[in-house]
Design a protein around this motif. Structure first.
Motif, PDB file in Angstrom:
ATOM      1  N   ILE A  66      -5.175 -12.320  -2.190  1.00  0.00           N
ATOM      2  CA  ILE A  66      -6.599 -12.524  -1.899  1.00  0.00           C
ATOM      3  C   ILE A  66      -7.273 -11.183  -1.631  1.00  0.00           C
ATOM      4  O   ILE A  66      -8.275 -10.826  -2.262  1.00  0.00           O
ATOM      5  CB  ILE A  66      -6.782 -13.474  -0.699  1.00  0.00           C
ATOM      6  CG1 ILE A  66      -6.228 -14.860  -1.031  1.00  0.00           C
ATOM      7  CG2 ILE A  66      -8.255 -13.567  -0.302  1.00  0.00           C
ATOM      8  CD1 ILE A  66      -6.115 -15.787   0.174  1.00  0.00           C
ATOM      9  N   LEU A  67      -6.729 -10.430  -0.711  1.00  0.00           N
ATOM     10  CA  LEU A  67      -7.309  -9.135  -0.348  1.00  0.00           C
ATOM     11  C   LEU A  67      -7.365  -8.196  -1.546  1.00  0.00           C
ATOM     12  O   LEU A  67      -8.399  -7.570  -1.814  1.00  0.00           O
ATOM     13  CB  LEU A  67      -6.469  -8.499   0.768  1.00  0.00           C
ATOM     14  CG  LEU A  67      -6.884  -7.093   1.200  1.00  0.00           C
ATOM     15  CD1 LEU A  67      -8.286  -7.100   1.781  1.00  0.00           C
ATOM     16  CD2 LEU A  67      -5.889  -6.523   2.206  1.00  0.00           C
TER      17      LEU A  67
ATOM     18  N   THR B 207      -1.882 -12.460   5.163  1.00  0.00           N
ATOM     19  CA  THR B 207      -2.092 -11.923   3.807  1.00  0.00           C
ATOM     20  C   THR B 207      -1.013 -12.306   2.804  1.00  0.00           C
ATOM     21  O   THR B 207      -1.268 -12.372   1.607  1.00  0.00           O
ATOM     22  CB  THR B 207      -2.261 -10.389   3.861  1.00  0.00           C
ATOM     23  OG1 THR B 207      -2.785  -9.920   2.628  1.00  0.00           O
ATOM     24  CG2 THR B 207      -0.937  -9.683   4.164  1.00  0.00           C
TER      25      THR B 207
ATOM     26  N   VAL C  48     -11.280 -13.025   5.896  1.00  0.00           N
ATOM     27  CA  VAL C  48     -10.866 -14.050   4.946  1.00  0.00           C
ATOM     28  C   VAL C  48      -9.475 -14.538   5.327  1.00  0.00           C
ATOM     29  O   VAL C  48      -8.655 -13.766   5.826  1.00  0.00           O
ATOM     30  CB  VAL C  48     -10.898 -13.489   3.500  1.00  0.00           C
ATOM     31  CG1 VAL C  48      -9.895 -12.376   3.311  1.00  0.00           C
ATOM     32  CG2 VAL C  48     -10.706 -14.573   2.472  1.00  0.00           C
ATOM     33  N   SER C  49      -9.213 -15.825   5.114  1.00  0.00           N
ATOM     34  CA  SER C  49      -7.895 -16.348   5.470  1.00  0.00           C
ATOM     35  C   SER C  49      -7.581 -17.629   4.711  1.00  0.00           C
ATOM     36  O   SER C  49      -8.458 -18.466   4.490  1.00  0.00           O
ATOM     37  CB  SER C  49      -7.808 -16.634   6.975  1.00  0.00           C
ATOM     38  OG  SER C  49      -6.489 -17.004   7.340  1.00  0.00           O
TER      39      SER C  49
ATOM     40  N   ASP D  76      -7.872  -9.530   6.049  1.00  0.00           N
ATOM     41  CA  ASP D  76      -7.213 -10.713   5.492  1.00  0.00           C
ATOM     42  C   ASP D  76      -6.140 -11.171   6.469  1.00  0.00           C
ATOM     43  O   ASP D  76      -5.148 -10.464   6.695  1.00  0.00           O
ATOM     44  CB  ASP D  76      -6.598 -10.352   4.133  1.00  0.00           C
ATOM     45  CG  ASP D  76      -5.912 -11.531   3.453  1.00  0.00           C
ATOM     46  OD1 ASP D  76      -6.132 -12.683   3.877  1.00  0.00           O
ATOM     47  OD2 ASP D  76      -5.149 -11.291   2.492  1.00  0.00           O
TER      48      ASP D  76
ATOM     49  N   GLY E 130      -4.601  -6.080   5.634  1.00  0.00           N
ATOM     50  CA  GLY E 130      -3.923  -7.366   5.561  1.00  0.00           C
ATOM     51  C   GLY E 130      -2.944  -7.506   6.713  1.00  0.00           C
ATOM     52  O   GLY E 130      -2.134  -6.610   6.946  1.00  0.00           O
TER      53      GLY E 130
END
Length: 287
Positions: free
Chosen positions: A130-131, A125, A189-190, A122, A145
């Protein structure tokens, strides 16, 4: 000895009117949540106690909370907590306040998850929402993260421990991929900063006054951090791995083009509940 003789019900009505007069919509809803935090009570306990007299200590804290809300400070900032993905996250001035729109990003990752995926990276983060939401769903996965803000990472670590996910998470200070060179992940993911610099002054007060600027400013056109991440991501994404971004209004098609130019495959766009193109995702490019 307490001098106050107002009940919870009295105070909630008075606070709702004060917030309404200040132009705050949903004043009673906000007042109830702030009273729960001021008095250390649950929603059910507050309902049961509505005819009870409020202690002077709780009254003083509550009135301070209402004054802050009347000036535009978000309830989540006052309470220092935000519900996201059905989980409660601590927040601070050092992290972006998680919004429901961002749950779309979690939904994308969960819906595209492959059985062999075991690791999530992530980028930026913040609170870790999200993570940690992904790891809460995917019990066999591990996550890292990264954030340039040490203060933000402290909040992420608190949330990880609260959710009993600290055994599967690691949080590192890093400028994007800086501290993970030579490693690959199944999912990247970001939710990077994506507001064009000149647009920040026109944002709602609850965003521009209370979210950290470092989490908002995406450079002159809003794409600075996407360019950096996308140009480097193929070095950190495992074969058939997933990359997924949250994007701002009107940015999805441009992000999709950027991913296509560097060879990412199966590029898709997901709308949020308001019908806004909110997430762009793709799988690892050919080697």
């Amino acid at each position: 000895m307490d001098d106050n003789n107002e009940t919870y019900s009295d105070l909630l009505r008075r606070a709702a009117k004060q917030l309404s007069n200040a132009g705050i919509e949903g004043g009673l809803r906000d007042a109830r949540r702030l009273m729960e935090n001021a008095g250390g009570v649950s929603a059910a306990e507050l309902i049961a106690a509505e005819n009870d007299v409020v202690s002077t200590e709780t009254l003083n804290v509550f009135e301070e909370f209402i004054e802050r809300r009347a000036k535009g400070e978000p309830v989540s900032r006052i309470a220092k907590k935000r519900e996201f993905w059905g989980l409660e996250f601590d927040i601070s001035p050092d992290v972006l306040d998680p919004r429901p729109d961002t749950e779309t990003l979690v939904e994308v990752v969960i819906s595209q998850w492959q059985e062999h995926y075991k690791s999530v990276l992530d980028l930026g983060t913040g609170s870790g929402c999200i993570l940690l939401s992904i790891l809460h769903e995917k019990r066999q996965a591990l996550g890292i993260g990264l954030d340039q803000s040490e203060a933000a990472l402290e909040i992420a670590k608190i949330n990880s421990k609260k959710l009993e996910l600290d055994g599967r998470t690691q949080f590192n200070t890093s400028n994007w991929f800086e501290t993970v060179k030579g490693k690959t992940y199944d999912v990247i993911v970001s939710n990077p900063p994506y507001i064009p610099s000149a647009d920040i002054e026109h944002l709602d007060v609850d965003v521009k006054e209370y979210d950290p600027m470092s989490a908002l400013d995406g450079g002159k056109d809003g794409y600075d951090d996407y360019r950096h991440i996308i140009s480097n991501a193929k070095n950190y994404l495992a074969a058939s791995g997933l990359i997924a971004f949250e994007v701002g209004i009107g940015q999805a098609d441009k992000i999709a083009e950027m991913l296509a130019k560097v060879g990412f495959l199966h590029i898709n766009i997901r709308k949020d509940l308001s019908g806004v193109k909110r997430c762009v995702y793709a799988t690892a490019p050919r080697v």
